[in-house]
Motif scaffolding. Structure first.
Motif, mmCIF file in Angstrom:
data_model
loop_
_atom_site.group_PDB
_atom_site.id
_atom_site.type_symbol
_atom_site.label_atom_id
_atom_site.label_comp_id
_atom_site.label_asym_id
_atom_site.label_seq_id
_atom_site.Cartn_x
_atom_site.Cartn_y
_atom_site.Cartn_z
ATOM 1 N N TYR A 105 0.822 -1.208 0.000
ATOM 2 C CA TYR A 105 0.000 0.000 0.000
ATOM 3 C C TYR A 105 0.856 1.258 0.000
ATOM 4 C CZ TYR A 105 -3.942 -3.036 1.049
ATOM 5 O OH TYR A 105 -4.890 -4.011 0.985
ATOM 6 N N TYR A 106 1.929 1.268 0.784
ATOM 7 C CA TYR A 106 2.767 2.473 0.808
ATOM 8 C C TYR A 106 3.508 2.648 -0.505
ATOM 9 C CZ TYR A 106 6.584 5.598 1.180
ATOM 10 O OH TYR A 106 7.455 6.609 0.887
ATOM 11 N N TYR A 107 4.125 1.565 -1.010
ATOM 12 C CA TYR A 107 4.887 1.693 -2.250
ATOM 13 C C TYR A 107 3.992 2.098 -3.421
ATOM 14 C CZ TYR A 107 9.357 -0.055 -0.541
ATOM 15 O OH TYR A 107 10.555 -0.190 0.115
ATOM 16 N N ARG A 108 2.734 1.683 -3.395
ATOM 17 C CA ARG A 108 1.809 2.128 -4.436
ATOM 18 C C ARG A 108 1.722 3.661 -4.430
ATOM 19 N NH1 ARG A 108 -3.596 -1.588 -3.833
ATOM 20 N NH2 ARG A 108 -2.564 -3.380 -2.868
ATOM 21 N N ALA A 110 3.894 5.696 -3.269
ATOM 22 C CA ALA A 110 5.186 6.282 -3.626
ATOM 23 C C ALA A 110 5.402 6.287 -5.131
ATOM 24 C CB ALA A 110 6.309 5.518 -2.922
ATOM 25 N N TYR A 111 5.236 5.121 -5.782
ATOM 26 C CA TYR A 111 5.555 5.122 -7.211
ATOM 27 C C TYR A 111 4.402 5.632 -8.069
ATOM 28 C CZ TYR A 111 3.458 0.342 -7.717
ATOM 29 O OH TYR A 111 2.632 -0.759 -7.726
ATOM 30 N N TYR A 112 3.172 5.594 -7.576
ATOM 31 C CA TYR A 112 2.087 6.249 -8.317
ATOM 32 C C TYR A 112 2.370 7.742 -8.432
ATOM 33 C CZ TYR A 112 -1.095 2.198 -8.113
ATOM 34 O OH TYR A 112 -1.691 0.973 -8.268
ATOM 35 N N ARG A 113 2.769 8.340 -7.312
ATOM 36 C CA ARG A 113 3.064 9.778 -7.308
ATOM 37 C C ARG A 113 4.350 10.087 -8.058
ATOM 38 N NH1 ARG A 113 1.473 12.637 -1.544
ATOM 39 N NH2 ARG A 113 -0.782 12.243 -1.687
ATOM 40 N N SER A 118 0.152 10.551 -10.129
ATOM 41 C CA SER A 118 -1.238 10.158 -9.915
ATOM 42 C C SER A 118 -1.621 10.178 -8.433
ATOM 43 C CB SER A 118 -1.471 8.753 -10.477
ATOM 44 O OG SER A 118 -2.814 8.357 -10.356
ATOM 45 N N PRO A 119 -1.760 11.359 -7.831
ATOM 46 C CA PRO A 119 -1.220 12.652 -8.276
ATOM 47 C C PRO A 119 0.189 12.809 -7.739
ATOM 48 C CG PRO A 119 -2.529 12.979 -6.320
ATOM 49 C CD PRO A 119 -2.581 11.492 -6.613
ATOM 50 N N SER A 120 0.891 13.862 -8.163
ATOM 51 C CA SER A 120 2.270 14.061 -7.713
ATOM 52 C C SER A 120 2.337 14.404 -6.235
ATOM 53 C CB SER A 120 2.940 15.166 -8.534
ATOM 54 O OG SER A 120 2.992 14.815 -9.895
ATOM 55 N N HIS A 145 -1.839 -8.538 -3.130
ATOM 56 C CA HIS A 145 -0.898 -8.180 -2.066
ATOM 57 C C HIS A 145 -1.002 -9.109 -0.868
ATOM 58 C CE1 HIS A 145 1.720 -5.804 0.428
ATOM 59 N NE2 HIS A 145 0.768 -5.594 1.309
ATOM 60 N N ARG A 146 -2.221 -9.444 -0.476
ATOM 61 C CA ARG A 146 -2.399 -10.300 0.705
ATOM 62 C C ARG A 146 -1.768 -11.666 0.499
ATOM 63 N NH1 ARG A 146 -8.789 -10.179 0.151
ATOM 64 N NH2 ARG A 146 -8.170 -8.171 -0.709
ATOM 65 N N TYR A 147 -1.721 -12.143 -0.748
ATOM 66 C CA TYR A 147 -1.122 -13.446 -1.021
ATOM 67 C C TYR A 147 0.397 -13.345 -1.089
ATOM 68 C CZ TYR A 147 -5.986 -14.244 -2.227
ATOM 69 O OH TYR A 147 -7.345 -14.300 -2.184
ATOM 70 N N PHE A 148 0.886 -12.242 -1.625
ATOM 71 C CA PHE A 148 2.331 -12.033 -1.613
ATOM 72 C C PHE A 148 2.851 -11.927 -0.181
ATOM 73 C CE2 PHE A 148 2.053 -10.577 -6.139
ATOM 74 C CZ PHE A 148 3.045 -11.406 -6.636
ATOM 75 N N PHE A 149 1.988 -11.486 0.734
ATOM 76 C CA PHE A 149 2.397 -11.390 2.133
ATOM 77 C C PHE A 149 2.822 -12.753 2.668
ATOM 78 C CE2 PHE A 149 1.016 -12.151 6.545
ATOM 79 C CZ PHE A 149 1.912 -11.342 7.212
ATOM 80 N N TYR A 150 2.083 -13.808 2.342
ATOM 81 C CA TYR A 150 2.426 -15.149 2.823
ATOM 82 C C TYR A 150 3.779 -15.581 2.279
ATOM 83 C CZ TYR A 150 -2.514 -15.310 4.116
ATOM 84 O OH TYR A 150 -3.744 -15.028 4.654
ATOM 85 N N PHE A 151 4.045 -15.293 1.001
ATOM 86 C CA PHE A 151 5.353 -15.621 0.431
ATOM 87 C C PHE A 151 6.457 -14.791 1.098
ATOM 88 C CE2 PHE A 151 2.657 -17.021 -3.163
ATOM 89 C CZ PHE A 151 3.156 -18.307 -3.318
ATOM 90 N N ALA A 152 6.135 -13.525 1.424
ATOM 91 C CA ALA A 152 7.122 -12.662 2.073
ATOM 92 C C ALA A 152 7.521 -13.208 3.435
ATOM 93 C CB ALA A 152 6.577 -11.245 2.210
#
Length: 264
Positions: A105-108, A110-113, A118-120, A145-152
């Motif tokens: 959620y945070y990285y979204r 960061a790189y969206y902006r 979107s937006p800056s 994301h929730r599934y990647f959490f288990y792999f993480a």
């Protein structure tokens, strides 16, 4: 029909926004750091060399899921892909932590902006006239994301094992500790903190509970994760730097740039 700030009924101003501070600085720094990490991690992932220096193994290459790896008798290897995989073994394992961070959620934010404006920044409208959110491909894949959490979590456990064996010497005897041991230890602690501070982790632990009083143990865990969650942004950046530095350290030792200082 125009949408966003140009929608009918909204006040029309000539300026694109009214911010007078250096709002562009944060997204510019974000882009610079992420591009630097992408360049470095891509180079190291395809290098397929200098990722093991007994007893240290780079977090980019652990666990080794192919047979075309350096001999790593002390690490958590599992050559599931056999000998047919001819590319760098890092390309197999990196998809899991990369997927976890890309959908975070945070990285979204960061790189969206930073990359898509979107937006800056707050009160700075994005240049697009339409907004579909994350309801269409490929952004709908963010729901994984929730599934990647288990792999993480699995990856963090494997990196924890790598730290444990880093307390051995090159002959496999316990009692070794060098600077590399501390580097890997710091990295795995930050990896765990970032992983457990994830919003999905917080929801899994206590998100569906209606009465915390009936689940005191889960409530305690939820409180702990919630405190970590308030530092999720800082932990996201700290763990990104630490995993790159851990790989760089192993690379420098494995390539013979310097010898690992030993404390005992």
């Amino acid at each position: 029909m125009a949408t966003g700030t140009a929608a009918p009924g909204r006040a029309q101003i000539e300026e694109r926004h009214l911010r007078t501070d250096r709002w562009w600085l944060s997204p510019a720094v974000t882009v610079t750091i992420l591009v630097a990490f992408i360049v470095y991690s891509t180079w190291r992932a395809f290098a397929n060399d200098d990722y093991f220096a007994e007893p240290y193994v780079s977090p980019f290459y652990s666990p080794c899921l192919a047979e075309n790896c350096d001999s790593m008798p002390l690490s958590a290897n599992a050559p599931l892909f056999g000998d047919w995989w001819s590319l760098s073994p890092a390309l197999i394992i990196l998809i899991f932590p990369l997927g976890f961070r890309l959908t975070c959620y945070y990285y979204r934010k960061a790189y969206y902006r930073g990359f898509w404006a979107s937006p800056s920044a707050c009160a700075v409208p994005e240049p697009r006239s339409k907004y579909s959110g994350e309801t269409k491909f490929p952004l709908i894949m963010q729901n994984f994301h929730r599934y990647f959490f288990y792999f993480a979590v699995i990856v963090a456990l494997i990196l924890s094992w790598d730290v444990l064996i880093a307390f051995r010497d090159e002959h496999g005897a316990w009692g070794h500790m060098g600077l590399g041991t501390l580097v890997l230890l710091a990295n795995v602690l930050l990896i765990w903190a970032y992983t457990l501070s994830c919003h999905s982790c917080r929801h899994i632990i206590g998100g569906r509970l209606k009465h915390f009083s009936k689940h005191p143990v889960r409530y305690k865990y939820w409180q702990f994760v919630s405190r970590l969650n308030t530092k999720h942004m800082q932990l996201a950046w700290a763990s990104l730097f630490s995993v790159a530095l851990a790989d760089l350290y192993v690379y420098l030792v494995a390539s013979g740039a310097f010898d690992d200082p030993r404390f005992f």
